[in-house]
Design an enzyme around this catalytic site. Structure first.
Site, PDB file in Angstrom:
ATOM      1  N   ARG A 157     -27.103  35.627  50.228  1.00 44.40           N
ATOM      2  CA  ARG A 157     -26.655  34.646  49.512  1.00 44.40           C
ATOM      3  C   ARG A 157     -27.639  33.787  48.835  1.00 44.40           C
ATOM      4  O   ARG A 157     -27.480  33.873  47.727  1.00 44.40           O
ATOM      5  CB  ARG A 157     -26.285  33.737  50.241  1.00 44.40           C
TER       6      ARG A 157
ATOM      7  N   TYR B  88      -5.417  26.799  33.531  1.00 40.05           N
ATOM      8  CA  TYR B  88      -5.500  27.566  35.173  1.00 40.05           C
ATOM      9  C   TYR B  88      -4.511  26.795  35.880  1.00 40.05           C
ATOM     10  O   TYR B  88      -5.576  25.946  36.234  1.00 40.05           O
ATOM     11  CB  TYR B  88      -6.164  28.552  34.683  1.00 40.05           C
TER      12      TYR B  88
ATOM     13  N   ASP C  31     -14.078  27.857  29.372  1.00 39.92           N
ATOM     14  CA  ASP C  31     -13.519  29.071  30.424  1.00 39.92           C
ATOM     15  C   ASP C  31     -12.855  29.723  29.212  1.00 39.92           C
ATOM     16  O   ASP C  31     -12.066  30.340  28.295  1.00 39.92           O
ATOM     17  CB  ASP C  31     -12.174  28.554  31.002  1.00 39.92           C
TER      18      ASP C  31
ATOM     19  N   LYS D 236     -10.447  39.464  35.295  1.00 34.87           N
ATOM     20  CA  LYS D 236      -9.639  39.695  34.347  1.00 34.87           C
ATOM     21  C   LYS D 236     -10.537  40.843  33.524  1.00 34.87           C
ATOM     22  O   LYS D 236     -10.721  41.781  33.827  1.00 34.87           O
ATOM     23  CB  LYS D 236      -8.772  38.855  33.608  1.00 34.87           C
TER      24      LYS D 236
HETATM   25  C1  LIG Z   1      -8.189  34.043  36.381  1.00 35.79           C
HETATM   26  C2  LIG Z   1      -8.420  32.835  35.826  1.00 35.79           C
HETATM   27  C3  LIG Z   1      -9.221  31.567  36.731  1.00 35.79           C
HETATM   28  C4  LIG Z   1      -9.860  32.061  38.123  1.00 35.79           C
HETATM   29  O1  LIG Z   1     -10.320  32.857  38.775  1.00 35.79           O
HETATM   30  P1  LIG Z   1     -10.321  33.744  39.913  1.00 35.79           P
HETATM   31  O2  LIG Z   1     -11.164  34.888  39.679  1.00 35.79           O
HETATM   32  O3  LIG Z   1      -8.744  34.159  40.058  1.00 35.79           O
HETATM   33  O4  LIG Z   1     -11.222  32.876  40.873  1.00 35.79           O
HETATM   34  C5  LIG Z   1      -9.932  30.754  35.721  1.00 35.79           C
HETATM   35  N1  LIG Z   1      -9.914  30.764  34.621  1.00 35.79           N
HETATM   36  C6  LIG Z   1      -8.462  30.920  34.076  1.00 35.79           C
HETATM   37  C7  LIG Z   1      -8.387  31.228  32.561  1.00 35.79           C
HETATM   38  C8  LIG Z   1      -7.964  32.365  34.562  1.00 35.79           C
HETATM   39  O5  LIG Z   1      -7.261  33.307  33.766  1.00 35.79           O
END
Ligand SMILES: *Cc1c(COP(=O)(O)O)cnc(C)c1O
Length: 380
Positions: free
Chosen positions: A46, A98, A170, A195
């Site tokens: 962790r 998001y 982000d 992603k």
């Molecule tokens: C998918 C996504 C998230 C969240 O990420 P997870 O890995 O699903 O927790 C945050 N911001 C954007 C723009 C995303 O596409």
């Protein structure tokens, strides 16, 4: 080193113990001390794990940042970042964020004392107008999900810096290959590595990247204290994905641009959102801060839900699924899928009408993708 070289080598020296060329999956929860008080830098997974360290060094290098901090998901990364704030402090966020981020703000952090305000416009002056003495963070996402609006990161940094407000970006939709917010003056970059960075739709992960020592220490502390850490295997999968990030982003971007151009001329399509199109309202900003325009194309069909259903039913290569950024093409109906948790009025205000469909353009042959979309559109 240049980007693609870093993606293959940063944090990925041959294994000290064995010479393994590829970073091994250190699937161990604990690490044996050499002697009392002496260890090799790892104690408990962790708190730290060698496979995770490799990933963290690589993501930091790709964002031109000093520190990379890996998480079990994008939302776990966001949770650790927001935990840096204290009750009573204020965040100015873009409205077009998001859905899961919005839920984290409103249903978790707001009841625990953080304050949030949302800016519908993309203009720096409208963010500035929302700043109060308690404001500590401005939260941006660019391009946005799903309508691919673009916000000028440098313009926001210019209003935030003098006031000591951290700018969070982000960067999930762009990936560090296309956009590097720290270079534009942002303080914290977050990714859902689920992603583009992972890139193969087989892992959930997140990362935060910072230059500032104080922020790094805090976010590291919350990584361990809140416990939202990725497994060694998940770190390895993301690291493997990163090696081809540049190649994939080039193909995603060139496929998406061709598809966006063709869809603008189809009679069943009302609107095409793609920052690479000259008619996109923030095309000039996108050109300034991005290397190419990414793999996401969002369309609004003419008609209503029956047209949406017919279109989605007739797609053969595009899979109907949430998520994005993988090698395979996906179609997502935002209103009922990814953005179902956003209140209806806010959803419509943000342009997410019932006929909006978000396409994650994969790296398949673009001719096959175009034929698939045209066939499904012609069936309406
Ligand atoms: C998918 C996504 C998230 C969240 O990420 P997870 O890995 O699903 O927790 C945050 N911001 C954007 C723009 C995303 O596409």
């Amino acid at each position: 080193m240049k980007f693609i070289t870093k993606s293959i080598h940063a944090g990925q020296k041959p294994d000290v113990a064995t010479g393994a060329t590829v970073v091994p999956i250190y699937q161990s929860s604990t690490f044996t001390f050499d002697s009392f008080g002496v260890n090799k830098g790892y104690e408990y997974t962790r708190a730290g794990n060698p496979t995770r360290t490799a990933l963290e060094e690589c993501v930091a290098a790709l964002e031109n940042g000093k520190y990379g901090i890996a998480f079990a998901s994008g939302l776990a990364a966001e949770t650790a970042i927001l935990s840096v704030l204290n009750s009573g402090q204020h965040v100015v966020s873009m409205q077009r964020i998001y859905g899961g981020t919005f839920r984290l703000f409103e249903d978790f952090f707001a009841p625990r004392g953080l304050q949030f305000d949302y800016v519908e416009s993309l203009e720096a002056k409208d963010f500035e107008a929302m700043i109060k003495p308690e404001t500590k963070m401005i939260w941006l996402e660019t391009p946005t999900n799903p309508t691919l609006s673009v916000v000028d990161i440098e313009a926001i940094v210019k209003i935030a810096k003098p006031k000591g407000i951290w700018v969070v970006v982000d960067n999930t939709f762009a990936s560090p290959y296309l956009q590097q917010p720290l270079e534009l003056g942002a303080d914290i970059v977050i990714h859902s590595t689920t992603k583009y960075m992972g890139g193969h739709s087989d892992v959930i992960g997140g990362a935060a990247i910072v230059n500032d020592d104080f922020l790094a220490e805090k976010i590291h502390f919350f990584q361990n204290a809140l416990g939202g850490v990725p497994s060694p295997f998940d770190c390895w999968l993301v690291l493997r994905g990163l090696k081809t990030l540049a190649l994939r982003m080039q193909q995603h971007s060139s496929n998406a641009l061709k598809i966006a151009e063709i869809l603008t001329t189809h009679k069943a399509v009302n609107k095409v959102y793609y920052p690479g199109l000259p008619q996109h309202p923030q095309h000039q900003i996108a050109k300034k801060q991005m290397k190419a325009f990414g793999g996401m194309v969002t369309i609004e069909l003419k008609g209503g839900l029956p047209e949406v259903e017919t279109f989605l039913k007739n797609l053969k290569i595009f899979a109907l699924a949430e998520s994005l950024g993988g090698v395979e093409s996906l179609a997502n109906h935002s209103a009922t899928m990814t953005h179902a948790s956003v209140p209806e009025k806010m959803r419509i205000d943000s342009g997410i009408t019932d006929t909006v469909i978000r396409l994650s353009i994969g790296i398949e042959d673009v001719e096959d993708l175009i034929l698939d979309l045209q066939r499904a559109l012609n069936s309406i």
